[in-house]
Scaffold this motif. Structure first.
Motif, PDB file in Angstrom:
ATOM      1  N   LYS A   1      -6.622   7.138  -0.998  1.00 21.69           N
ATOM      2  CA  LYS A   1      -5.947   7.193  -2.299  1.00 21.69           C
ATOM      3  C   LYS A   1      -4.724   8.102  -2.243  1.00 21.69           C
ATOM      4  CE  LYS A   1      -9.543   4.924  -3.911  1.00 21.69           C
ATOM      5  NZ  LYS A   1      -9.515   3.471  -4.054  1.00 21.69           N
TER       6      LYS A   1
ATOM      7  N   ARG B   1      -3.848   1.373  -5.294  1.00 19.67           N
ATOM      8  CA  ARG B   1      -4.687   2.404  -4.655  1.00 19.67           C
ATOM      9  C   ARG B   1      -6.146   2.288  -5.078  1.00 19.67           C
ATOM     10  NH1 ARG B   1      -1.434   6.234  -7.408  1.00 19.67           N
ATOM     11  NH2 ARG B   1      -0.882   7.131  -5.401  1.00 19.67           N
TER      12      ARG B   1
ATOM     13  N   ALA C   1       0.823  -1.212   0.000  1.00 17.69           N
ATOM     14  CA  ALA C   1       0.000   0.000   0.000  1.00 17.69           C
ATOM     15  C   ALA C   1       0.858   1.262   0.000  1.00 17.69           C
ATOM     16  CB  ALA C   1      -0.923  -0.010   1.221  1.00 17.69           C
TER      17      ALA C   1
ATOM     18  N   SER D   1       1.951  -2.217  -8.121  1.00 12.94           N
ATOM     19  CA  SER D   1       0.983  -2.764  -9.069  1.00 12.94           C
ATOM     20  C   SER D   1       1.718  -3.464 -10.211  1.00 12.94           C
ATOM     21  CB  SER D   1       0.104  -1.646  -9.637  1.00 12.94           C
ATOM     22  OG  SER D   1      -0.396  -0.818  -8.601  1.00 12.94           O
TER      23      SER D   1
ATOM     24  N   ARG E   1      -2.669  -3.978 -13.932  1.00  8.40           N
ATOM     25  CA  ARG E   1      -3.096  -2.596 -13.707  1.00  8.40           C
ATOM     26  C   ARG E   1      -3.752  -2.000 -14.949  1.00  8.40           C
ATOM     27  NH1 ARG E   1      -2.021   2.530 -14.685  1.00  8.40           N
ATOM     28  NH2 ARG E   1      -2.080   4.097 -13.016  1.00  8.40           N
TER      29      ARG E   1
ATOM     30  N   ASN F   1       2.273   1.648  -3.394  1.00  4.52           N
ATOM     31  CA  ASN F   1       1.290   1.533  -4.482  1.00  4.52           C
ATOM     32  C   ASN F   1       1.789   0.540  -5.529  1.00  4.52           C
ATOM     33  OD1 ASN F   1      -1.106   2.134  -5.916  1.00  4.52           O
ATOM     34  ND2 ASN F   1      -0.051   3.664  -7.161  1.00  4.52           N
TER      35      ASN F   1
ATOM     36  N   ALA G   1      -1.715   6.306  -0.535  1.00  2.44           N
ATOM     37  CA  ALA G   1      -1.129   5.188  -1.273  1.00  2.44           C
ATOM     38  C   ALA G   1       0.043   5.699  -2.100  1.00  2.44           C
ATOM     39  CB  ALA G   1      -2.175   4.550  -2.188  1.00  2.44           C
ATOM     40  N   GLY G   2       1.186   5.037  -1.966  1.00  6.23           N
ATOM     41  CA  GLY G   2       2.361   5.461  -2.718  1.00  6.23           C
ATOM     42  C   GLY G   2       3.183   6.539  -2.056  1.00  6.23           C
TER      43      GLY G   2
END
Length: 392
Positions: free
Chosen positions: A159, A126, A110, A115, A119, A113, A162-163
């Protein structure tokens, strides 16, 4: 270096409160598998989420799972697989790239983020996050979002965090929405295409109604012929129909061979984990851009003689170059900007990561927003100071 391993959110908040009072910054770690991601952090102590572990909620009928941040990702994927479900965003495992041990964790996925190839169709990490519990740099324990889609107050905050790479808060629980696992998968492979031809072929597949969940290109390298790959998933009858339809769609680019089951899964696991760069001395860059700009980007990077891998239909470009000097930083950031995208130095020696822009410098207004977020969540710079940009 002192290591703090809290086993509850209250203990985590106490660690951060002490760090704030003493002015001693903290490095934040989960499973330790992504230690090379971002700029080197200069910290007086480390806070680990390893003891914040365990699945706290799993409702298969509601397609929702929640786990504490230090939970090994493997435990979550195994629990989901037992019920025929999966995390839709196909998270990358960085251990191959960084040659690290340990276990990737829910919180690390998380916070970065993370992926993979899916994706392009199913969204990033996220996009699957619906709830988050964290302690910020003010030592405040905060809950945002929820455990069901009907109750997601604060979803935008989920959101936004995330990242953030542990620079704004330390996560202690994450809630994801999940999806049923596909019955089967198949990959169509066309060989011998150039990058412009490959991007055109992938764009045709992604623009079709046949719902690819992977679209990648492996340029010719080391005696291996170039391969352009499209993955589809679903029920057997659907796979048969879409294989035939996509083969006809891709016919102008060449005949497509097919790979099924484990052969297909293994191929995409390698793309997901950037296996092409495992065990090499190269600096590894990750560039995000509009897929149509990938051919021009490849031309701009040509003087660096990079090894490239294209994913997300050309929207993600992995580049391996010689890890000397600035690892091509100036040229790569300029090329990413010209393509309308941005670049991240994913792997390089610490002395290189500490001396160059690991992330493409954002435009002034975006940097102002990042600094305001940092000032709101971590005004004293306690958490992973400088990991993204100096002072952020």
């Amino acid at each position: 270096m002192t290591l703090h391993s809290p086993s509850s959110s209250a203990e985590l908040a106490a660690v951060l409160a002490d760090a704030r009072r003493s002015g001693a910054p903290l490095a934040v770690v989960g499973g330790g598998t992504r230690a090379g991601l971002g700029r080197p952090v200069q910290a007086a102590a480390t806070v680990s989420t390893a003891k914040l572990s365990g699945i706290t909620l799993y409702e298969p009928a509601e397609l929702v799972i929640a786990a504490k941040a230090g939970t090994p990702l493997r435990e979550v994927t195994e629990a989901l697989a037992a019920k025929g479900q999966r995390l839709p965003f196909e998270p990358m495992d960085h251990r191959l790239l960084y040659e690290t041990a340990g276990e990737p964790t829910v919180g690390g996925v998380a916070a970065a983020n993370v992926s993979g190839p899916a994706r392009i169709n199913l969204g990033a990490a996220r996009d699957s996050m619906i709830g988050l519990k964290f302690v910020n740099g003010l030592a405040e324990d905060v809950k945002s979002g929820g455990r069901v889609m009907k109750n997601v107050t604060g979803l935008d905050l989920v959101k936004a965090l995330a990242g953030s790479l542990g620079t704004l808060a330390v996560f202690h629980e994450v809630c994801f929405k999940v999806l049923p696992k596909a019955e089967g998968e198949r990959t169509l492979a066309v060989t011998g295409l150039s990058i412009p031809q490959a991007v055109a072929a992938l764009s045709a597949a992604l623009g079709s109604p046949f719902e690819p969940t992977g679209a990648a290109h492996l340029p010719a390298s080391g005696g291996e012929v170039a391969r352009t790959l499209v993955r589809i998933e679903g029920f057997s009858a659907s796979l048969a129909y879409r294989t035939d339809a996509l083969s006809r769609l891709l016919a102008p680019f060449g005949a497509a061979e097919t790979l099924d089951g484990e052969a297909s899964a293994g191929l995409w696991a390698g793309i997901r984990d950037a296996a092409a760069f495992a065990g090499t001395d190269e600096a590894v860059w990750r560039l995000s851009l509009p897929p149509s700009a990938a051919p021009a980007l490849a031309e701009r990077l040509a003087p660096l003689e990079p090894r490239l891998v294209l994913d997300w239909g050309g929207g993600l470009v992995w580049a391996g170059i010689a890890a000397t000097g600035d690892a091509g930083s100036a040229r790569i950031h300029a090329a990413a900007k010209a393509a309308g995208g941005h670049a991240t130095l994913v792997r390089a020696p610490d002395q290189v990561r500490g001396a160059v822009d690991v992330f493409s410098p954002p435009a002034g207004p975006l940097m102002a927003i990042q600094r305001k977020l940092k000032a709101s969540f971590d005004p004293d710079g306690v958490l992973n100071p400088g990991r993204m940009y100096p002072g952020v």
